[in-house]
Structure formats: C-alpha cells, structure tokens
Design a protein around this motif. Structure first.
Motif, short mmCIF file in Angstrom:
data_model
loop_
_atom_site.label_atom_id
_atom_site.label_comp_id
_atom_site.label_asym_id
_atom_site.label_seq_id
_atom_site.Cartn_x
_atom_site.Cartn_y
_atom_site.Cartn_z
N LEU A 92 0.83 -1.20 0.00
CA LEU A 92 0.00 0.00 0.00
C LEU A 92 0.87 1.26 0.00
N VAL A 93 1.86 1.28 0.86
CA VAL A 93 2.75 2.44 0.95
C VAL A 93 3.56 2.61 -0.33
N GLY A 94 4.04 1.49 -0.89
CA GLY A 94 4.96 1.57 -2.02
C GLY A 94 4.29 1.51 -3.39
N GLY A 95 3.01 1.11 -3.43
CA GLY A 95 2.27 1.09 -4.68
C GLY A 95 2.43 -0.18 -5.49
N THR A 96 1.74 -0.23 -6.63
CA THR A 96 1.71 -1.45 -7.43
C THR A 96 3.09 -1.79 -8.02
N ILE A 97 3.98 -0.84 -8.01
CA ILE A 97 5.34 -1.08 -8.50
C ILE A 97 6.01 -2.17 -7.66
N LEU D 91 -0.64 7.70 -8.33
CA LEU D 91 -0.88 7.36 -6.92
C LEU D 91 -0.91 5.84 -6.75
N VAL D 93 0.31 3.50 -8.79
CA VAL D 93 1.62 2.91 -9.11
C VAL D 93 2.64 3.22 -8.01
N GLY D 94 2.59 4.44 -7.50
CA GLY D 94 3.62 4.88 -6.55
C GLY D 94 3.27 4.69 -5.09
N GLY D 95 2.00 4.41 -4.79
CA GLY D 95 1.60 4.12 -3.42
C GLY D 95 1.26 5.35 -2.59
#
Lengths: 117, 117, 117, 117, 117, 117
Positions: A92-97, D91, D93-95
C-alpha cells in the motif's frame, strides 16, 4: 526445485559476503557489524525488528533483502499471515510497482516451507 | 566462467544499444551522446569522473550501470582499493539495501581480473 | 527464443498472482482490483492511460511493470514510435540510470512482435 | 495568497535556471535543451506528453516538477478531470507515499485557477 | 540574505544532531561515527571523497545532504567548475528530476561565496 | 512554537485531504479507504503496524508520512525508545541519506510531547 532458490541464494550470499569482508575496508566491516546488531532483541522484540527489516526491504524493492528477512522471519516462527500483513502494508505504501517483488517474495516463502518437508 | 559474465554483459549491451539507436529517436541519441561526453577528461580527471559514475550507480542500485563503470575504472587502471573506497561511501550513503548490489559488483570485478589471466 | 520471454513472463505472472490472491488478504485483493480499474477507459482514453502506466514504470525502473504495460500497449495497437516517444520522456526525466531497463524494454517489444509472426 | 505560490515558483525557477546556464557547462545546457525538445508535438500529441511528464514527476515525488507540468497542462487547456486521472494512476503505481505530493499538487492547481480570476 | 541560508542550515543541523545523539542509540551513534570516518583521507584523496558524497547526494535528491557536501567541498577549496562537473554527471545519471535540487545547490553555493565577502 | 508544527501539519493535511476526496475520483477514494483499513488491528497488533508504516516512510524519505505515523505512534502510547529503535533500523537500511529526515522526525516528536504539557 523451489528448494534450490533458498540454497542458491544462501550459498551465493555467504561466498560473496566473505569476499566483501576479506578486504578489511573499515566502512564495509562496520556496516556488516551494525546489520547484525540492529536486529537483536532490544526494546522492540526481535520479531518486530525482522518485520521492520522485511517491510523496509519490500518498499525499497530489493529482492535479495526481502529474501533475507523472509528467511529470518521464517526461522523465528513468524506465521505466513503475519508476514503477509507486513508485506501488504508495504504494498500500500509503495504502490503497485511493488507487486513483482511481492510475487518473488511469495515464491521464496513457499520455497522455505518446501525445504522443511 | 567468471569470464562469461563480462562477455555476456558486453555482448547484450552492444546488441541492444544498437537497436535503441536505430530508431533515430532524438532524445535517445542525444542522451547516449551526452553519456560519452560527460566522462571525458575535463576540469575533473577522467578517473574521478568514472568513480563518480560508479558511486552514483551503486547508490541508485543499478547493477548494469555499476558493471559498466567498474569495467571503465578497471580499464583506466584504477586500483581495487580505490574502487572499494568509492563503493564504501555509496554503501554508507545508500544503506544496507545496497549490499546485494555490492556483492554483484565484487563478482564482476573479479571476473574482470580473471579475464586478463 | 524471443517468443519465450513473453510466454515465460506471463506464465510466472499468472501463477504467482493466483497465489497472492488465494490468501484473501484484503489489501492485496483491493490493490489488484484497483489496478484493473485504473486502466479502463475514462476521461482519458485507454491508450493514454497505458502510456502513463508504461512511463511511470520505466522511471521507477521496474522491468516487470514495463513488460506488462508494453504488452498491453502492443495489444491496444499503439505503434512502436508512440511507445518509444513515451519511453524517451521517461529516459530524460529518469536519467541514464534508466538505460538498462530501456534495453530490456526493447528486447521485450521485439519479442512481442516476433510472437505474432 | 494562492496566487503567490505560482508567481514565487516561477520567479525562483527563472532566476536560478539563468544562473545554471550562465556557467556554460555542456551537459547542463544540453539537458535543458532536450527538456524543451522532448515535450514538443511529436507522434504523441503535446497534451499526452505533458501528462506523461506530470505522471513521471508525481511517481518520482518531485514537487517542483509536478508544479511545472501542472502549469503546462493548465496552459494547454487540459481539464482538471484529465489531470486527476493521470495523477490517480501515479498514486496507484507509486503508493500512499505519493499522497503528500498529491496534496501539494491540488494546492498548486487551485492557485493556477485562482490566478485567472 | 543568502548569508542566512548557510547559518540557518548549520544551526538547525547542529542542534538536531545533538538531540539525535543524546539518546545513546547504538545504531545512530555508530552511523554518525562512520560518516565522519568515511570522508577522511584514504587511498582516495579527501576531495574526491567529498565529490563522491556530493554526487551521491544529488542523484538521491537530498537537498540537505547536497548542502552539507557543497559546504565541505567549498571549505576544501574545490573550485566551482569542479563542483559543477560533478553535479552535471549526477544530472545526467539522475535525469531532469534532479534539476530542482540543482537550482537549490547553486543557490547554496552562491550563499557560501557571499558569506566570505 | 514547536506546538505549531503539529497544528499546522494537521490543519493543512485535513484541508487538502478534503479537497482530494471532493472530486469523487474512484482510485483516490479507495486508496484513502485502504489506508485507514491497513492500520487497524489484525493478526499483527496496531502498534506493530504503525511502526511498519513509520519505518517504511522513513526509508522512502517522506517527511509528511513520517510525521503522520509518528503522531499515530505517539497517540497509541508507543515509547520514544521503541520509536527510535524502529527509526534506527530504517537509518541502517536506508543509509545516511535518511539523516535529514531523522532530524525532522525528532523535531516533530518533540513537538508532540510539548503539545501535551
């Protein structure tokens, strides 16, 4: 085969760490030292510290660091559910990356479980 | 076998760079051009510039970039001790997350040395 | 052989995604859900959204994410020239540290084209 | 007051860019040149390129870069809804680490709108 | 006024570093220690090490770290031209996302020069 | 004065979050929702989750995210010693580049304590 991921990772890691430390570079040696130090029982229990190491590693997207902390978590008896909860916060904090690293984290955890059978 | 890491890396790199430049995309071509330009002798000597390229690459955790600059450093006659000092600064600045890349850097440097034998 | 990169990537991706979702972790499931949602036709056309996903992935230097969006771009009929223009902006914004990922992006795009032959 | 964010940002940006270019450093000058070049009409329309610049900037969490591209988007007549869709992809992608930058992006967009009144 | 940036930065930095070290946390203390250690004369001269610290800081986009190393470079008598060459390599490696930090670096360097007048 | 950092941060945060959510963008709303969800009591206790959020935020060098989690940690009664242990792990993992953010974290924690007096 899953078995091999764990063995290969650890064999390479040990072999190369030895070479890193052979050089007697002060910075390298002390950072390695601190790394051991930081995860010992403190005000925070060892388990919390390992989960912190794991979460930080995922959010920084370092597969090898994730593997290392997954293995320590596993050896400390942290349950998969606990590990996944920590990983999900990092997602969640870092995103889908972060997802590709999550896939490899799951693969490694499975390999750790298979190894015991 | 260590020999192969170097050859494989360079063969893939050359082959793909050619394809990148075939397209005649202006941005790509100019960035590649600048990349050559930036590391030529200037007010700062070439060696310092290569160490800067190496340090930046490690701190950004790009294995291929580290390899590329290790090889240029090696060819410029920079000693292992100098290289390790530069790498150790990047380790300190970038943290333990950098360690897996440091292991691969050591492996590549060793491969460069083996290649000459 | 180029063919295999695409197949291997997709097979691993599907297999592991399934395992990630088996656990019924709410965060994971919802993030996966949102990921599908975010790239559907909206005020911005699907193609623009995929190019945004691609550009973001390159600048964050995630090979698997780049591959995923390259494939969706390819399937939407986005031309190589358009894709390269988007990638070149990410190269400029993200710097030369992005180049190794660009090489692998080109390799994957070629594999996608070969697959159709 | 919102008015001032825009003016202050642009005044500082212009003043310092001038100083950067005064030095006649080749790399700096060419990168600045490429930066103008990359966002001109190409195979991809200008609007798509600006959205790419915006998305890349948010995901890399650079407030000033976000502001710059928000302003160009605004001047090109891109609607708030389109901008928000692009930002929402970044948002995801980057979390959530991106959220504070999103808040500042909204503030700047509002300032751009207020300026016109 | 430029004068104040330098004074303010150093005053805040000293005050807070003191508080960080008051706690006697082992990791913090040792990392601070290593930080001093890493930039002393070694196989690489002090100047090269400071330029490495500067380059790494810019590429990681940390304004305060850039300021700190700019100041040490300045005090070691490194010329602006040398500093700019190092910064320009970081700009190329790190991309245009680095530009806002470069603007602030120039502003700080100017403040260092003004301070001496 | 320390008092003001906390109030200002929270006032700006609330005001802008409201504006972000006014737009009814689905991705934004759901991410915000998930963010609340992720830190509720689960298999891992709330405190561990907040420490994970804090650690992840520091390692990703996001001052506002660090502040937010410091405040939640503070309100949950987590001691300064526990917080510092978590922060010190992030310092080690993330490197000295994290130090400026650590200084600001200490300042905010102090402001939280002062506020209660």
């Amino acid at each position: 085969m899953a078995h091999n991921i764990v063995e290969e990772f650890n064999a390479y890691r040990s072999k190369m760490n030895e070479k890193l430390l052979e050089d007697n570079n002060k910075i390298l040696k002390r950072i390695f030292n601190l790394d051991t130090n930081a995860f010992t029982e403190g005000t925070l229990p060892k388990k919390t510290k390992e989960l912190l190491g794991l979460g930080n590693s995922l959010v920084l997207r370092c597969d090898d660091c994730v593997r290392y902390h997954l293995e320590t978590c596993y050896n400390l008896g942290i349950s998969k559910e606990e590990v996944v909860e920590a990983l999900s916060i990092s997602l969640l904090v870092g995103g889908t990356i972060v997802i590709p690293h999550l896939r490899r984290a799951y693969e490694y955890w499975e390999a750790l479980q298979t190894q015991d059978v």
